[in-house]
Design a protein around this motif. Structure first.
Motif, PDB file in Angstrom:
ATOM      1  N   LYS A  18       0.838  -1.191   0.000  1.00 15.89           N
ATOM      2  CA  LYS A  18       0.000   0.000   0.000  1.00 15.89           C
ATOM      3  C   LYS A  18       0.879   1.250   0.000  1.00 15.89           C
ATOM      4  CE  LYS A  18      -3.786  -0.592   2.769  1.00 15.89           C
ATOM      5  NZ  LYS A  18      -4.413  -0.735   4.078  1.00 15.89           N
ATOM      6  N   SER A  19       0.371   2.316  -0.600  1.00 17.16           N
ATOM      7  CA  SER A  19       1.084   3.587  -0.556  1.00 17.16           C
ATOM      8  C   SER A  19       0.860   4.234   0.812  1.00 17.16           C
ATOM      9  CB  SER A  19       0.582   4.513  -1.663  1.00 17.16           C
ATOM     10  OG  SER A  19      -0.744   4.913  -1.395  1.00 17.16           O
ATOM     11  N   ALA A  20       1.578   5.314   1.077  1.00 19.39           N
ATOM     12  CA  ALA A  20       1.450   6.001   2.364  1.00 19.39           C
ATOM     13  C   ALA A  20       0.035   6.539   2.559  1.00 19.39           C
ATOM     14  CB  ALA A  20       2.463   7.135   2.448  1.00 19.39           C
ATOM     15  N   GLU A  21      -0.595   7.012   1.493  1.00 16.88           N
ATOM     16  CA  GLU A  21      -1.970   7.523   1.594  1.00 16.88           C
ATOM     17  C   GLU A  21      -2.951   6.397   1.909  1.00 16.88           C
ATOM     18  OE1 GLU A  21      -3.291  10.633   1.514  1.00 16.88           O
ATOM     19  OE2 GLU A  21      -1.203  11.269   1.623  1.00 16.88           O
ATOM     20  N   GLU A  22      -2.753   5.260   1.285  1.00 11.67           N
ATOM     21  CA  GLU A  22      -3.664   4.134   1.520  1.00 11.67           C
ATOM     22  C   GLU A  22      -3.521   3.580   2.929  1.00 11.67           C
ATOM     23  OE1 GLU A  22      -4.199   2.079  -2.827  1.00 11.67           O
ATOM     24  OE2 GLU A  22      -2.336   1.722  -1.739  1.00 11.67           O
ATOM     25  N   ARG A  23      -2.332   3.680   3.507  1.00 12.02           N
ATOM     26  CA  ARG A  23      -2.119   3.167   4.858  1.00 12.02           C
ATOM     27  C   ARG A  23      -2.900   3.965   5.896  1.00 12.02           C
ATOM     28  NH1 ARG A  23       3.598   3.583   4.534  1.00 12.02           N
ATOM     29  NH2 ARG A  23       3.996   2.357   2.696  1.00 12.02           N
ATOM     30  N   LYS A  24      -3.208   5.217   5.596  1.00 14.84           N
ATOM     31  CA  LYS A  24      -3.920   6.073   6.542  1.00 14.84           C
ATOM     32  C   LYS A  24      -5.414   5.772   6.585  1.00 14.84           C
ATOM     33  CE  LYS A  24      -0.716   9.842   5.736  1.00 14.84           C
ATOM     34  NZ  LYS A  24      -0.558  11.178   5.160  1.00 14.84           N
ATOM     35  N   ARG A  25      -5.945   5.199   5.512  1.00 17.48           N
ATOM     36  CA  ARG A  25      -7.384   4.975   5.420  1.00 17.48           C
ATOM     37  C   ARG A  25      -7.806   3.754   6.224  1.00 17.48           C
ATOM     38  NH1 ARG A  25      -6.922   5.494  -0.699  1.00 17.48           N
ATOM     39  NH2 ARG A  25      -6.679   7.722  -0.953  1.00 17.48           N
ATOM     40  N   SER A  26      -8.981   3.849   6.802  1.00 14.06           N
ATOM     41  CA  SER A  26      -9.537   2.744   7.569  1.00 14.06           C
ATOM     42  C   SER A  26     -10.312   1.807   6.644  1.00 14.06           C
ATOM     43  CB  SER A  26     -10.475   3.288   8.641  1.00 14.06           C
ATOM     44  OG  SER A  26     -11.113   2.245   9.308  1.00 14.06           O
ATOM     45  N   VAL A  27     -10.308   0.530   6.954  1.00 14.66           N
ATOM     46  CA  VAL A  27     -11.018  -0.453   6.131  1.00 14.66           C
ATOM     47  C   VAL A  27     -12.239  -1.016   6.845  1.00 14.66           C
ATOM     48  CG1 VAL A  27      -8.989  -1.111   4.819  1.00 14.66           C
ATOM     49  CG2 VAL A  27      -9.533  -2.330   6.915  1.00 14.66           C
ATOM     50  N   ILE A  28     -12.636  -0.383   7.944  1.00 19.45           N
ATOM     51  CA  ILE A  28     -13.738  -0.921   8.737  1.00 19.45           C
ATOM     52  C   ILE A  28     -15.030  -0.972   7.927  1.00 19.45           C
ATOM     53  CG2 ILE A  28     -15.186  -0.506  10.757  1.00 19.45           C
ATOM     54  CD1 ILE A  28     -12.670   0.588  12.115  1.00 19.45           C
ATOM     55  N   GLY A  29     -15.282   0.041   7.116  1.00 19.42           N
ATOM     56  CA  GLY A  29     -16.501   0.062   6.307  1.00 19.42           C
ATOM     57  C   GLY A  29     -16.573  -1.072   5.307  1.00 19.42           C
ATOM     58  N   ARG A  30     -15.428  -1.505   4.820  1.00 16.18           N
ATOM     59  CA  ARG A  30     -15.415  -2.591   3.842  1.00 16.18           C
ATOM     60  C   ARG A  30     -15.729  -3.941   4.488  1.00 16.18           C
ATOM     61  NH1 ARG A  30     -10.379  -2.004  -0.147  1.00 16.18           N
ATOM     62  NH2 ARG A  30     -11.310  -3.896  -0.961  1.00 16.18           N
ATOM     63  N   PHE A  31     -15.530  -4.052   5.805  1.00 12.79           N
ATOM     64  CA  PHE A  31     -15.899  -5.282   6.506  1.00 12.79           C
ATOM     65  C   PHE A  31     -17.411  -5.466   6.521  1.00 12.79           C
ATOM     66  CE2 PHE A  31     -11.687  -5.159   8.543  1.00 12.79           C
ATOM     67  CZ  PHE A  31     -11.359  -6.492   8.474  1.00 12.79           C
ATOM     68  N   MET A  32     -18.143  -4.359   6.530  1.00 10.26           N
ATOM     69  CA  MET A  32     -19.595  -4.403   6.689  1.00 10.26           C
ATOM     70  C   MET A  32     -20.350  -4.589   5.376  1.00 10.26           C
ATOM     71  SD  MET A  32     -19.684  -4.111   9.824  1.00 10.26           S
ATOM     72  CE  MET A  32     -18.743  -3.542  11.192  1.00 10.26           C
ATOM     73  N   GLN A  33     -19.642  -4.679   4.255  1.00  7.97           N
ATOM     74  CA  GLN A  33     -20.309  -4.819   2.964  1.00  7.97           C
ATOM     75  C   GLN A  33     -21.111  -6.117   2.911  1.00  7.97           C
ATOM     76  OE1 GLN A  33     -17.862  -3.324  -0.594  1.00  7.97           O
ATOM     77  NE2 GLN A  33     -16.431  -4.462   0.672  1.00  7.97           N
ATOM     78  N   GLU A  34     -22.229  -6.056   2.221  1.00  2.52           N
ATOM     79  CA  GLU A  34     -23.021  -7.258   1.980  1.00  2.52           C
ATOM     80  C   GLU A  34     -23.309  -7.349   0.492  1.00  2.52           C
ATOM     81  OE1 GLU A  34     -26.452  -7.498   4.439  1.00  2.52           O
ATOM     82  OE2 GLU A  34     -25.273  -7.494   6.291  1.00  2.52           O
ATOM     83  N   PHE A  35     -23.295  -8.556  -0.021  1.00  2.00           N
ATOM     84  CA  PHE A  35     -23.513  -8.791  -1.440  1.00  2.00           C
ATOM     85  C   PHE A  35     -24.649  -9.787  -1.615  1.00  2.00           C
ATOM     86  CE2 PHE A  35     -18.976  -7.849  -0.909  1.00  2.00           C
ATOM     87  CZ  PHE A  35     -18.861  -6.744  -1.731  1.00  2.00           C
ATOM     88  N   GLU A  36     -25.347  -9.646  -2.714  1.00  2.00           N
ATOM     89  CA  GLU A  36     -26.409 -10.576  -3.085  1.00  2.00           C
ATOM     90  C   GLU A  36     -25.892 -11.488  -4.197  1.00  2.00           C
ATOM     91  OE1 GLU A  36     -29.367 -10.729  -1.582  1.00  2.00           O
ATOM     92  OE2 GLU A  36     -28.725  -9.112  -0.251  1.00  2.00           O
ATOM     93  N   PRO A  37     -26.415 -12.695  -4.299  1.00  7.19           N
ATOM     94  CA  PRO A  37     -26.031 -13.544  -5.430  1.00  7.19           C
ATOM     95  C   PRO A  37     -26.366 -12.850  -6.754  1.00  7.19           C
ATOM     96  CG  PRO A  37     -27.150 -14.840  -3.770  1.00  7.19           C
ATOM     97  CD  PRO A  37     -27.259 -13.407  -3.341  1.00  7.19           C
TER      98      PRO A  37
END
Length: 98
Positions: A18-37
């Motif tokens: 990851k770049s330095a900018e990407e390291r600062k961002r949180s990924v918590i929101g991506r854990f909560m994603q839901e997908f449909e078939p």
């Protein structure tokens, strides 16, 4: 003798850095994603999360969600005429509009 494999992350330094900018961002929101078939998703590996990480060969591929499998999702990826199935955590997937 057979050559040693050196593990599942060998040869992936460029893909999983990851770049330095990407390291600062949180990924918590991506854990909560839901997908449909039937949803189209892109496989975008989050290197800071090891759980549910697909093999790095599939970085950047797109596929269709087949359904949930435990806490992860089963994604069908077409490679030429083959259909391969990748099991990935939602943090490693991005929904594609359209």
């Amino acid at each position: 003798m057979v050559k040693m494999s050196h593990g599942p992350r060998s040869g992936s330094r460029r893909k999983l850095t990851k770049s330095a900018e990407e390291r600062k961002r949180s990924v918590i929101g991506r854990f909560m994603q839901e997908f449909e078939p039937g949803d189209r998703v892109a496989i975008d590996i989050e290197p800071s999360v090891h759980a549910g990480m697909p093999y790095h060969r599939f970085q950047g591929y797109t596929g269709v969600v087949e359904g949930p499998q435990g806490d992860c999702y089963k994604v069908a990826v077409k490679i030429d005429s083959l259909t391969k199935y990748v099991i990935a955590s939602p943090v490693h997937l991005k929904k594609i509009k359209g």
